[in-house]
Design an enzyme around this catalytic site. Structure first.
Site, PDB file in Angstrom:
ATOM      1  CD1 TRP A 230      10.814  19.589 -41.276  1.00 21.66           C
ATOM      2  CD2 TRP A 230      11.349  20.662 -39.155  1.00 21.66           C
ATOM      3  NE1 TRP A 230       9.890  20.673 -40.795  1.00 21.66           N
ATOM      4  CE2 TRP A 230      10.151  21.327 -39.730  1.00 21.66           C
ATOM      5  CE3 TRP A 230      11.818  20.729 -37.636  1.00 21.66           C
ATOM      6  CZ2 TRP A 230       9.726  22.311 -38.838  1.00 21.66           C
ATOM      7  CZ3 TRP A 230      11.262  21.862 -37.238  1.00 21.66           C
ATOM      8  CH2 TRP A 230      10.070  22.532 -37.804  1.00 21.66           C
TER       9      TRP A 230
ATOM     10  CG  ASP B 265      11.039  16.491 -33.781  1.00 19.55           C
ATOM     11  OD1 ASP B 265       9.982  16.500 -33.388  1.00 19.55           O
ATOM     12  OD2 ASP B 265      11.587  17.428 -34.854  1.00 19.55           O
TER      13      ASP B 265
ATOM     14  CE  LYS C  54       3.385  17.702 -38.568  1.00 20.27           C
ATOM     15  NZ  LYS C  54       3.588  18.361 -39.504  1.00 20.27           N
TER      16      LYS C  54
HETATM   17  C1  LMR Z   1       7.049  19.569 -42.492  1.00 17.46           C
HETATM   18  O1  LMR Z   1       7.851  19.098 -42.469  1.00 17.46           O
HETATM   19  O2  LMR Z   1       6.491  19.650 -43.601  1.00 17.46           O
HETATM   20  C2  LMR Z   1       5.825  20.172 -41.424  1.00 17.46           C
HETATM   21  O3  LMR Z   1       6.519  19.630 -40.203  1.00 17.46           O
HETATM   22  C3  LMR Z   1       5.381  21.417 -41.480  1.00 17.46           C
HETATM   23  C4  LMR Z   1       6.461  22.376 -41.027  1.00 17.46           C
HETATM   24  O4  LMR Z   1       6.340  23.220 -40.275  1.00 17.46           O
HETATM   25  O5  LMR Z   1       7.711  22.323 -41.856  1.00 17.46           O
END
Ligand code: LMR
Length: 401
Positions: free
Chosen positions: A130, A211, A246
């Site tokens: 992420w 996570d 989510k």
């Molecule tokens: C994403 O990956 O799009 C979500 O987890 C929202 C974010 O805060 O990035």
């Protein structure tokens, strides 16, 4: 003081939403941020949430502060969703949970706690991960390294390389693991692979930091949590960052949780006292409303049943879109096999599109995709699927894979 400052680059994910909002093209499509959308392109407030809010409006008696880690009822609900109320970490009081502002808040609380208590520890994140993980952990003062994860050739997991890298992580370091619906790839380890990961953690002495932002979006609430139980069979200490953004659609209410698991109840108490200190200096105590919604829903059998149905519907829609997307691209004769999209789990697909495609789609079609090619599958609707697939086919012609 500010005159010499040059602007910071926009956020890789949330910055796209700002660009999208400023775009006047009526055909624009946002496949960036991970927010669920229904067939009409809206992000609905779930019915169970609306009902809980009505109850709270009538019954909530005070707006006084919550305790530093939030309400104990919320903590118990989180643990029961993670592993079930009868799991030894719950009955043995080895887990402590703090209500945090979203999953990101949980990750930051964990990052600060680790930096304060284990100076010099490194956190290992998957390659890719992420877009915000590295930033949050670096801001907490941790050094961040990567372990192998995704195989661009097979569009699946490079488990041999992942195992090799995890075996080399020094004892006392922390390894960030996405429990399900890996963000950004949608590629998860199998239960057998999780067993190996758990054994490596136990043998090598590193601590998992899980996570878990998409419980219920992969295969279902229970199945998605199975890797957690697998890990807990082998390791005694762990951190978990979980989120109701989510699965309850509570994005803007910022409802997350940081759970610390220790080898004994006394150790959990001692460690958690430091987590509380960490929270006190970060945001003092959590915002109550979202957590109260979750507690209200999950303490009612009727509302829980409605939630389960609404969650199943969201997951089914996403899986349906995956299949439609594969078919629609194949029908356009796209010179590339996209069948892997149907095998991935959760909100995201690592589409295989590269940054030239991403730029082309944004600049000429107003289709917004995160750099690296992650698309939010839930952003595709019956209304925009043809537009999106025509545009992808055109991008592939212009920039062949
Ligand atoms: C994403 O990956 O799009 C979500 O987890 C929202 C974010 O805060 O990035």
């Amino acid at each position: 003081m500010f005159e010499k400052m040059s602007p910071a680059p926009p956020d890789a994910i949330l910055g796209l939403t700002e660009e999208f909002k400023a775009d006047h093209n009526p055909d624009k499509v946002n496949l960036g941020v991970g927010v669920y959308k229904d067939e009409s392109g809206k992000t609905p407030v779930l019915e169970c949430v609306k009902t809980a809010e009505r109850i709270l409006l009538d019954e909530d008696q005070s707006k006084t502060y919550l305790p530093i880690p939030g309400s104990p009822e919320y903590g118990a609900i989180v643990q029961s969703l993670l592993v079930g109320g009868e799991h030894p970490i719950v009955t043995g009081k080895r887990a402590r949970t703090a209500h945090t502002p979203g999953g990101t808040g949980a990750i930051r609380v964990g990052g600060d706690f680790i930096a304060e208590q284990f100076p010099g520890a490194t956190i290992w994140v998957s390659n890719p991960t992420w877009a915000n993980h590295k930033g949050v952990f670096a801001a907490a003062g941790l050094s961040v390294k990567v372990y192998s994860y995704y195989d661009a050739e097979t569009r699946g997991l490079d488990f041999a390389a992942m195992q090799r890298d995890l075996q080399a992580v020094p004892a006392g370091d922390i390894v960030l693991l996405h429990l399900c619906c890996h963000n950004p790839t949608g590629v998860d380890p199998s239960p057998e692979e999780w067993k190996s990961i758990a054994r490596i953690a136990a043998e090598k002495g590193w601590i998992p930091f899980v996570d878990f932002a998409y419980q219920g979006f992969g295969s279902g609430l229970e199945t998605d949590a199975e890797p957690l139980r697998i890990l807990l069979e082998e390791v005694e200490e762990m951190f978990v960052a979980s989120s109701f953004s989510k699965n309850f659609g509570l994005y803007k209410e910022r409802v997350g949780a940081f759970t610390l698991v220790a080898s004994t109840s006394a150790a959990a108490d001692a460690a958690f006292s430091h987590v509380k200190k960490t929270i006190r200096v970060l945001y003092s105590n959590p915002p109550a409303h979202g957590g109260m919604i979750v507690s209200t829903v999950l303490s009612s059998d009727h509302l829980t049943a409605i939630w389960h149905k609404e969650l199943d519907d969201m997951r089914d829609r996403i899986n349906g879109v995956r299949r439609s997307l594969v078919d629609a691209l194949r029908n356009r004769g796209a010179d590339f096999d996209f069948s892997f999209i149907a095998r991935q789990k959760g909100m995201f697909s690592f589409s295989g599109l590269n940054n030239s495609h991403v730029d082309f789609l944004r600049d000429t079609k107003s289709i917004y995709i995160v750099k690296g090619g992650r698309i939010n599958v839930a952003g595709i609707t019956p209304t925009n699927i043809d537009y999106v697939c025509d545009a992808i086919a055109e991008a592939l012609k212009k920039y062949p894979m």
